[in-house]
Design an enzyme around this catalytic site. Structure first.
Site: not given
Ligand code: IMP
Length: 197
Positions: A153, A69
């Protein structure tokens, strides 16, 4: 050792496989293993949410499971968007809407106060339910306009300190980002921990 990755994101799975390249270890996604698991991620920390995903995948499959996460933590916003990073601008928000909201919230914040970090926590649960947790983070600053077209992101707004504040994560190739990113670092720490088991 066959490990279930608690994700259906092929890009994430590739990054994990590349980083955790260990003899005798095989990593398969939920889809590849034919396992359905989509728990509610309602913890108030990255580690809590990663644990929810890893335990749900392990319970659904009986396999050792790995979940991550991650998100963006902005100091001037008391840690927001944090665990709400993917839905900062609303439940169905896309990257553009989230970035727009972040810029709006920081409109009156001076450069030196725009410090932030990406954080990633990985939780690995083996077949006996024993946990290994690893975390990685990358410090940086939030810019004023989106720059670059790589990544996803908040990448176009994030200037990592390692790139001397000159380029955003969206302006460097994926391999360069992985070498210094929160996820890359968390995976490196996890590899060390799993290799020592
Ligand atoms: P998850 O852990 O992949 O669900 O990431 C959650 C959210 O954090 C993503 O939807 C992005 O908005 C942000 N995020 C996580 N890692 C990155 C990254 O490496 N670059 C940009 N945004 C990130």
């Amino acid at each position: 050792m066959r490990v279930l990755l608690a994700t259906n994101n092929a890009h994430k799975a590739d990054e994990i496989r590349n980083a955790l390249d260990m003899p005798g270890w095989e990593f398969v996604t939920l889809g590849e293993a034919g396992v359905a698991s989509d728990p509610v991620e309602d913890a108030d920390s990255f580690e809590g949410n990663a644990r929810i995903k890893a335990l749900a995948a392990a319970q659904a499959s009986g396999m050792a499971s790995l979940a991550d996460d991650s998100g963006l933590v902005v100091d001037a916003l008391d840690g927001a968007p944090g665990v709400y990073s993917s839905r900062y601008a609303g439940e169905d928000a896309d990257d553009a809407a989230n970035n727009e909201k972040l810029l709006r919230e920081l409109a009156d914040v001076a450069d030196e106060e725009r410090t932030a970090r990406f954080v990633c926590t990985l939780v690995f649960v083996d077949e006996q339910g024993r946990e290994t947790v690893a975390e990685g983070c990358v410090e940086g600053r939030i810019g004023h306009v989106e720059r670059g077209s790589e990544g996803f992101g908040y990448d176009p707004l994030f200037f990592p300190d390692e790139l001397a504040g000159a380029m955003t994560f969206a302006e460097v190739p994926q391999s360069e980002k992985s070498a210094i990113s929160h996820r890359g670092r968390a995976l490196m720490h996890l590899k060390d921990a799993l290799s020592a088991l």
